[in-house]
Write an enzyme that holds these catalytic residues in place. Structure first.
Site, PDB file in Angstrom:
ATOM      1  N   ASP A 317      -1.095  -3.175  -1.337  1.00 34.92           N
ATOM      2  CA  ASP A 317      -0.788  -3.214   0.095  1.00 34.92           C
ATOM      3  C   ASP A 317      -0.433  -4.648   0.498  1.00 34.92           C
ATOM      4  OD1 ASP A 317      -0.641  -2.369   2.812  1.00 34.92           O
ATOM      5  OD2 ASP A 317      -2.665  -3.163   3.120  1.00 34.92           O
ATOM      6  N   ASP A 319      -0.242  -5.991   4.415  1.00 34.41           N
ATOM      7  CA  ASP A 319      -0.922  -6.518   5.607  1.00 34.41           C
ATOM      8  C   ASP A 319      -2.429  -6.360   5.485  1.00 34.41           C
ATOM      9  OD1 ASP A 319       1.395  -7.252   7.366  1.00 34.41           O
ATOM     10  OD2 ASP A 319       1.860  -5.129   7.058  1.00 34.41           O
ATOM     11  N   ASN A 428      -6.761  -2.090   1.968  1.00 33.00           N
ATOM     12  CA  ASN A 428      -7.929  -2.332   2.823  1.00 33.00           C
ATOM     13  C   ASN A 428      -8.218  -1.165   3.753  1.00 33.00           C
ATOM     14  OD1 ASN A 428      -5.470  -3.116   4.320  1.00 33.00           O
ATOM     15  ND2 ASN A 428      -6.920  -3.590   5.957  1.00 33.00           N
TER      16      ASN A 428
END
Length: 491
Positions: A317, A319, A428
């Protein structure tokens, strides 16, 4: 004493109270001019000031003697404001005991008051003598003279709407009023002040006429659908459509905030339109309902390169995992990305997570690294160019490759074109790997902590998983994947 003024004055003035003074007659004049005033003859110089030029009238009740001339001598009307007077009681004479004459002037003769050069404090106000005008108070203008009509000379007819008879208005007692005098400047000023404009009632008439056929709400719906259809047709025909403001620039990036909220998520209707379905069914729902052998969807990733044939696929990922971006200026940003949204350029300030360069260099040696983000490509692609200087990522996937499921962007690993038992994802947000939680390596969300070491801490776990032939060998049989869909490979 009362004198006649002119034909126009007869229309305007109706009654007057005579001032208390001594009448002025010919014996008090010298050569037609009042004593002590400027020399202005009222009669021909060759003629004598005799009674042949004057007519005498006496009132037995009031004891007033009037002198008036019959010569064609014209004088301008006096520029003097007249105060309204109270009406005379019914049954009494209209003008100081005299009945005005009903005869009209002949040969264009006018009968001015005499003498002209008498001071205003001594002169008597003019009155009309040509018609039998009933005694009444003077009319006053209130707001707008356009809405009313002219006074009826005969005193009859319907009163105009904006004319008030008496001292106060019938509609608004607080409205300032001025005397109805055609020779005064107040009437013209009152006309200029009129600002009341009536709106045309055609729109109301049409709305009332067609309200049963097409209600206003339905008209708005039809217009909205027409605008949507025209925009879709422009996209299909390759023509640029008019840019619309879809919201704040924060929708450009899909982020998890400190309070746990996620921004950048569209509504369910928008997501269904993006995924090509208008019935609320997402591609994942179709995949789950179909059998494994009937899925022929094109993979998101190209075939494996020869140098990566023995490597596992690592989906990473962007961001809050590798970087943190903000539209607000931050102190010492690593990158500043200009992004154009609806014709307006915005600056995106990017912070790199600590040890991100070392992390990418390490995993690039042992895994086939794929960048998969729920943000838009116009933002994420420039960030990846500055972040991945060694070209570690073999592919880049953006929001268009995600599946919108139950209000979240989900990264469906089964659409990549890789074996799921050889695929890992680092993210996240648990919602991103909701379809394949057994393939996830969770990391904490990062914003701006300079002492963070999360990327270095997960390197041993990744090396350990890379030693298994299948990532599911790490789990016990009862903890492994329970669905054939998770083991499906679309390559």
């Amino acid at each position: 004493m009362t004198y006649a003024e002119s034909t126009r004055s007869a229309v305007v003035y109706s009654s007057i109270v005579p001032p208390p003074r001594t009448p002025v007659g010919p014996p008090m004049l010298k050569d037609g001019v009042r004593k002590g005033s400027a020399s202005q003859p009222l009669q021909p110089k060759n003629g004598a000031n005799s009674l042949d030029y004057w007519s005498k009238s006496e009132d037995e009740k009031s004891g007033i003697t009037c002198y008036y001339s019959r010569h064609n001598i014209q004088f301008p009307p006096p520029q003097r404001k007249m105060k309204p007077v109270k009406p005379n009681p019914v049954g009494r004479s209209t003008i100081n005991g005299f009945t005005p004459s009903t005869s009209s002037p002949q040969n264009g003769l006018r009968y001015p008051p005499f003498p002209q050069n008498t001071p205003e404090s001594v002169m008597s106000p003019p009155v009309g003598i040509y018609r039998n005008i009933p005694a009444m108070p003077r009319a006053k203008l209130t707001k707008d003279e356009k809405n009313g009509g002219k006074m009826n000379r005969d005193g009859g007819g319907e009163n105009p709407k904006n004319v008030v008879w008496g001292g106060t208005s019938r509609k608004d007692d607080d409205t300032a009023s001025t005397p109805l005098n055609s020779f005064s400047a107040n009437a013209s000023i009152e006309k200029k002040r009129s600002t009341a404009r009536r709106k045309p009632r055609w729109a109301r008439c049409f709305q009332t006429l067609f309200c049963c056929v097409t209600p206003p709400r339905e008209i708005e719906k039809i217009q909205s659908s027409q605008r949507t259809n025209s925009t879709n047709n422009n996209h299909q025909n390759g023509r640029p459509s008019t840019p619309t403001n879809t919201g704040p620039p924060i929708q450009l990036i899909t982020q998890v905030h400190r309070d746990g909220t996620v921004t950048g998520l569209p509504t369910t209707g928008q997501a269904c339109q993006q995924n090509g379905s208008g019935d609320g069914v997402t591609p994942y729902d179709k995949i789950a309902n179909d059998s494994v052998g009937t899925i022929n969807e094109k993979p998101l990733l190209p075939p494996l390169l020869p140098q990566d044939s023995n490597k596992k696929c690592l989906v990473i990922d962007l961001d809050e995992t590798l970087v943190h971006s903000s539209f607000k200026p931050v102190k010492n940003p690593d990158f500043v990305i200009p992004v154009e949204i609806d014709g307006v350029e915005h600056q995106v300030y990017v912070l790199k997570r600590p040890y991100v360069d070392e992390f990418l260099a390490k995993v690039g040696e042992h895994f086939e690294c794929i960048l998969f983000t729920a943000s838009l490509a116009k933002y994420a692609d420039p960030v990846a160019d500055l972040l991945d200087k060694k070209r570690v990522f073999r592919g880049r996937l953006f929001r268009e490759a995600c599946v919108f499921h139950k209000g979240n962007y989900v990264k469906d690993l089964s659409r990549l074109g890789r074996n799921l038992n050889q695929t890992l994802i680092i993210d996240n947000s648990p919602a991103s790997y909701a379809f394949h939680p057994e393939n996830a390596v969770p990391v904490t969300t990062w914003f701006d902590d300079p002492s963070d070491t999360e990327l270095l801490d997960i390197l041993p776990s990744l090396e350990h998983l890379n030693g298994f032939s299948s990532i599911y060998d790490l789990y016990r049989p009862e903890e492994g994947p329970q669905s054939e869909l998770l083991n499906h490979c679309s390559c």
